[in-house]
Motif scaffolding. Structure first.
Motif, PDB file in Angstrom:
ATOM      1  N   ARG A 197      52.318  18.408   4.874  1.00 51.19           N
ATOM      2  CA  ARG A 197      52.613  17.038   5.330  1.00 51.19           C
ATOM      3  C   ARG A 197      52.611  16.088   4.148  1.00 51.19           C
ATOM      4  N   ILE A 198      51.738  16.366   3.180  1.00 50.19           N
ATOM      5  CA  ILE A 198      51.711  15.675   1.895  1.00 50.19           C
ATOM      6  C   ILE A 198      51.754  16.745   0.817  1.00 50.19           C
ATOM      7  N   CYS A 199      52.562  16.550  -0.201  1.00 52.42           N
ATOM      8  CA  CYS A 199      52.643  17.502  -1.304  1.00 52.42           C
ATOM      9  C   CYS A 199      52.289  16.805  -2.610  1.00 52.42           C
ATOM     10  N   VAL A 200      51.370  17.409  -3.350  1.00 55.39           N
ATOM     11  CA  VAL A 200      50.987  16.929  -4.676  1.00 55.39           C
ATOM     12  C   VAL A 200      51.367  18.016  -5.676  1.00 55.39           C
ATOM     13  N   ALA A 201      52.089  17.635  -6.716  1.00 57.15           N
ATOM     14  CA  ALA A 201      52.536  18.590  -7.727  1.00 57.15           C
ATOM     15  C   ALA A 201      51.948  18.244  -9.082  1.00 57.15           C
ATOM     16  N   GLU A 202      51.419  19.266  -9.768  1.00 55.72           N
ATOM     17  CA  GLU A 202      51.035  19.096 -11.163  1.00 55.72           C
ATOM     18  C   GLU A 202      52.109  19.744 -12.019  1.00 55.72           C
ATOM     19  N   VAL A 203      52.432  19.108 -13.132  1.00 49.65           N
ATOM     20  CA  VAL A 203      53.549  19.569 -13.948  1.00 49.65           C
ATOM     21  C   VAL A 203      53.167  19.543 -15.423  1.00 49.65           C
ATOM     22  N   GLU A 204      53.934  20.302 -16.200  1.00 50.43           N
ATOM     23  CA  GLU A 204      53.730  20.300 -17.650  1.00 50.43           C
ATOM     24  C   GLU A 204      54.450  19.139 -18.318  1.00 50.43           C
ATOM     25  N   THR A 260      60.930  10.880  -9.763  1.00 54.11           N
ATOM     26  CA  THR A 260      61.160  10.877  -8.322  1.00 54.11           C
ATOM     27  C   THR A 260      60.568  12.109  -7.646  1.00 54.11           C
ATOM     28  N   GLY A 261      60.070  13.072  -8.451  1.00 51.44           N
ATOM     29  CA  GLY A 261      59.442  14.262  -7.889  1.00 51.44           C
ATOM     30  C   GLY A 261      60.334  15.480  -7.810  1.00 51.44           C
ATOM     31  N   ASN A 262      61.583  15.391  -8.302  1.00 49.75           N
ATOM     32  CA  ASN A 262      62.399  16.599  -8.395  1.00 49.75           C
ATOM     33  C   ASN A 262      61.707  17.595  -9.303  1.00 49.75           C
ATOM     34  N   LEU A 263      61.582  18.858  -8.855  1.00 52.97           N
ATOM     35  CA  LEU A 263      60.806  19.845  -9.591  1.00 52.97           C
ATOM     36  C   LEU A 263      61.662  21.006 -10.084  1.00 52.97           C
ATOM     37  N   VAL A 264      61.308  21.474 -11.288  1.00 54.84           N
ATOM     38  CA  VAL A 264      61.884  22.686 -11.860  1.00 54.84           C
ATOM     39  C   VAL A 264      60.724  23.631 -12.180  1.00 54.84           C
ATOM     40  N   LEU A 284      52.573  13.049  -8.223  1.00 47.48           N
ATOM     41  CA  LEU A 284      52.741  13.876  -9.412  1.00 47.48           C
ATOM     42  C   LEU A 284      51.618  13.615 -10.397  1.00 47.48           C
ATOM     43  N   VAL A 285      51.216  14.664 -11.101  1.00 43.05           N
ATOM     44  CA  VAL A 285      50.282  14.497 -12.209  1.00 43.05           C
ATOM     45  C   VAL A 285      50.709  15.430 -13.326  1.00 43.05           C
ATOM     46  N   ARG A 330      50.468   9.853 -10.993  1.00 40.65           N
ATOM     47  CA  ARG A 330      49.057   9.491 -11.043  1.00 40.65           C
ATOM     48  C   ARG A 330      48.472   9.900 -12.398  1.00 40.65           C
ATOM     49  N   PRO A 331      47.406   9.229 -12.848  1.00 47.25           N
ATOM     50  CA  PRO A 331      46.899   9.489 -14.200  1.00 47.25           C
ATOM     51  C   PRO A 331      46.175  10.812 -14.371  1.00 47.25           C
ATOM     52  N   ASP A 332      45.606  11.352 -13.291  1.00 52.52           N
ATOM     53  CA  ASP A 332      44.895  12.627 -13.388  1.00 52.52           C
ATOM     54  C   ASP A 332      44.849  13.276 -12.005  1.00 52.52           C
ATOM     55  N   ALA A 333      44.326  14.505 -11.963  1.00 51.66           N
ATOM     56  CA  ALA A 333      44.344  15.265 -10.715  1.00 51.66           C
ATOM     57  C   ALA A 333      43.485  14.612  -9.637  1.00 51.66           C
ATOM     58  N   ALA A 334      42.336  14.063 -10.026  1.00 51.04           N
ATOM     59  CA  ALA A 334      41.469  13.412  -9.034  1.00 51.04           C
ATOM     60  C   ALA A 334      42.183  12.226  -8.390  1.00 51.04           C
TER      61      ALA A 334
END
Length: 238
Positions: A184-191, A163-167, A214-215, A5-9
């Motif tokens: 139930r839903i997970c949203v991740a922000e990443v660098e 794909t959302g694999n996270l480190v 992801l954002v 997604r383009p931003d957190a909102a």
């Protein structure tokens, strides 16, 4: 499915509602989903319950939602450096369910694994055990703790692929993995978001199957407590 997604909102669009339970990763100010927390504040969602080790500080982390009175209850281990958290609790304005730190992490992990509850000796004979089922195993008392299944999980990672694999980076992994798994839903922000296939499978801490959106963003990375050794005097050889 396109998870980026383009931003957190935009990452939280359609997911927020009053009275929901949110599991948030982080420990103090380390590895907290600061962009998503700011977006929740801006959305004005209220009567929230947060499952999180603590609430950051007064003006950062979940602390910003305490200041706007959007949080009704905290499931936490630690009040920490947050004076407003302490003030609201002592004034009866905020409900707190204190959890031993390992118990809170295991409650999240259990919820993510589909385990409705587990028995632990931690807290036996203390206020933590009040109102909970007690069962004896091998002559020792254990209390029943329920797994946490959150409406939404918000976490912060170092790297992701599309794909959302996270480190996670070093200690910033902390509560992020169990928190992510129990939503139930997970949203991740990443660098960083890197090309698919560029992450070594052995370095992935959370599989993308747990992550729905992801954002990528810029992060402030505050230091909660800075301790410096006094500077040596000029000419000193010590």
């Amino acid at each position: 499915m396109d998870k980026i997604r383009p931003d957190a909102a935009a990452a939280l669009e359609g997911l927020l509602h009053d009275g929901m339970l949110i599991a948030a990763g982080g420990f103090g100010l380390c590895g907290i989903p600061e962009l998503l927390l700011a977006a929740i504040r801006d959305a004005g969602t209220k009567d929230l319950t947060f499952a999180s080790n603590n609430a950051g500080v007064d003006d950062f982390g979940i602390g910003i939602l305490l200041r706007t009175r959007q949080v009704r209850k905290m499931l936490s281990s630690y009040v920490g450096e947050n004076a407003e958290f302490m003030r609201q609790y002592l004034a009866g304005e905020l409900e707190i369910e204190f959890n031993p730190q390992g118990t809170l992490a295991e409650r999240m992990r259990a919820g993510g694994a589909g385990i409705p509850g587990f028995y632990t000796r931690t807290g036996v004979g203390t206020q933590v055990a009040e109102g909970k089922e007690v069962k004896t195993f091998d002559g020792e008392d254990y209390i029943l703790e329920r797994g946490i299944v959150a409406d939404l999980a918000i976490v912060k990672a170092w790297k992701a692929d599309d794909t959302g694999n996270l480190v996670f980076r070093k200690t910033a992994r902390n509560f992020n993995v169990p928190a992510a798994s129990c939503g139930r839903i997970c949203v991740a922000e990443v660098e960083q978001i890197v090309p698919r296939g560029s992450l070594d499978p052995d370095t992935i801490h959370l599989p993308g199957i747990y992550v729905h959106r992801l954002v990528q963003g810029e992060h402030e990375k505050r230091i909660e407590q800075r301790t410096n050794r006094p500077r040596a005097a000029a000419g000193s050889t010590g």
